[in-house]
Design an enzyme around this catalytic site. Structure first.
Site: not given
Ligand code: UD1
Length: 416
Positions: A22-23, A116, A121, A304, A396
């Site tokens: 998925k990711n 979710c 986030r 995850d 999802r």
């Molecule tokens: C992706 C994965 C998700 C996984 C996560 C961490 C997908 C579609 N989803 O989510 O399944 O759990 O990586 O391995 O690939 N953050 C900020 N500011 C930002 C962006 C992120 O503070 O602009 C924080 C987030 O709130 C979180 C952390 O950074 O606490 C990690 O987020 P991130 O690595 O960006 O995860 P996703 O890309 O959303």
């Protein structure tokens, strides 16, 4: 809202195959926008989130053909650069479309993404990436407008190795003039898959899988096909399903190196795992042992898999401690597991789980994707019937989770 009804207490035995990731699929689908041509993708899982992404691509003007394992995306006639709020709200990863649209058209408009509810986030890191590339950002009544004349290749240092921000940095700079460097990049295998895909269609990206990625801007991409990597989180979930039922299962179509910390933690729990090429054989012990877990960015233990492991630790011998370092609100499932007899103490980012002898079937509600899967696993190991409601969360991200588990001995029916 649909429900899984699980008759617990069946040992899982047999062979089960892992679907496409998925990711990895989501950013790769978004990346198809970059190619002013036709791209073929294989092994994209048929799940709610990939359907939403395809709906957004269609809305933007892509023509999409799907047959069995193949998706053909014709992105020649894109005429919209705005991602509508209702589609954006359905899935957080829609934010990576911004990078792809900016990369190709130098403009994109979107609202704050949904997904979710596992923490605040924010998307500040994504926006910082765009600013670094010389993109002008205007926030207006809930919408964010990004625009520029040229994308300036740049050195981007991420404050945190965010997966999504790293993907957006790559997507937005594929056509930048010069070479972009991302420092403190996320090292997840899904980033490597995105790099491999983009390079196959003509991009020049190096270093994915390490914390420094370079993107040499190109002027155009070419039509090609790509097979998405297997889903490492689904692989881990299926192994844990075997373990929680005291079963012996074989996983097919898995990349074992992607789940090294999961394999190590299952071994610490007392499971025996054998790797042979793209297969993993798991044998469970009579009784699982308590362990401690800290979630970390890759190559650490994946966030995850946190809920999934919490589920198996509810019936392990001893007390386990989990520290969730990535998302601040990822224990919502714990009170639902509590209804089945699990003993949790949650304090901030820490969960303490006191193993119980057995769980009892109950009516529970999925609270998010992985938390929902954790409840299914608990149901498999419980005495009696478990009803997991709100399985839309699970749908999802898992392709046919019920049929896959039933094929190795589970008894799950779906009520729509
Ligand atoms: C992706 C994965 C998700 C996984 C996560 C961490 C997908 C579609 N989803 O989510 O399944 O759990 O990586 O391995 O690939 N953050 C900020 N500011 C930002 C962006 C992120 O503070 O602009 C924080 C987030 O709130 C979180 C952390 O950074 O606490 C990690 O987020 P991130 O690595 O960006 O995860 P996703 O890309 O959303």
């Amino acid at each position: 809202m649909s429900t899984y009804v699980i008759s617990g207490g069946k040992k899982l035995e047999g062979v089960v195959s892992v679907s496409g990731s998925k990711n990895a699929s989501l950013p790769i689908l978004a990346a198809c926008v970059l190619n002013n041509g036709i791209t073929k993708l294989y092994n994209v899982p048929n799940i709610h989130d990939t359907k939403v992404m395809l709906d957004i691509l269609k809305y933007l003007g892509c023509r999409i053909k799907k047959n069995r394992d193949k998706i053909v995306i014709d992105a020649r006639k894109i005429e919209k650069y705005e991602i509508p709020e209702e589609l954006m709200r359905k899935m957080r990863s829609s934010v990576i479309l911004a990078g792809a649209l900016i990369g190709r058209f130098k403009k994109a408009t979107f609202s704050c993404p949904g997904g979710c509810d596992i923490g605040a986030r924010p998307i500040d890191l994504h926006l910082k990436v765009f600013e670094n590339l010389g993109i002008n950002i205007v926030k207006d009544t809930g919408y964010i407008q990004c625009k520029c004349d040229t994308i300036e290749a740049s050195k981007i240092t991420l404050d945190f190795p965010s997966v999504g921000a790293t993907e957006n940095a790559i997507l937005a700079s594929v056509f930048a003039v010069g070479t972009t460097t991302i420092i403190n990049a996320a090292m997840e295998p899904e980033i490597v898959d995105l790099q491999n895909f983009l390079n196959k269609i003509g991009a020049k990206i190096n270093g994915a899988g390490t914390n420094e990625i370079t993107i040499k801007g190109v002027t155009n991409l070419k039509d090609s096909g790509y097979k998405v990597m297997p889903d490492r989180i689904e692989a881990g979930t299926l192994l844990c399903a075997g373990a929680i039922t005291g079963g012996n299962i074989t996983l097919k179509n898995v990349i074992p190196e992607h789940i090294t910390p999961v394999i190590q933690k299952l071994e610490e729990c007392g499971c025996s795992l054998k790797i042979k090429g793209d297969q993993i054989m798991l044998r469970s012990p009579k009784k699982l042992k308590a362990i401690d877990i800290k979630t970390m960015p890759y190559p650490g233990f994946p966030t995850d898999m946190q809920a999934i492991f919490a589920s198996i630790l509810t019936i392990a011998k001893g007390t386990s401690v989990i520290i969730e370092n990535i998302f601040e609100n990822r224990y919502k499932y714990a009170s639902e597991l509590g209804r089945m007899g699990a003993k949790f103490t949650i304090e901030g980012r820490t969960a303490i789980i006191k193993g119980v002898r057995k769980l009892n079937g109950a009516n529970v509600q999925a609270t998010d994707l992985r938390g929902g899967a954790a409840l299914v696993l608990a149901g498999l190991a419980s005495k009696g019937k478990t009803r997991v409601e709100n399985i839309e969360y699970i749908l999802r991200g898992y392709e046919n989770l019920d049929t896959k588990l039933n094929s190795i001995g589970a008894k799950i029916t779906k009520e729509v």
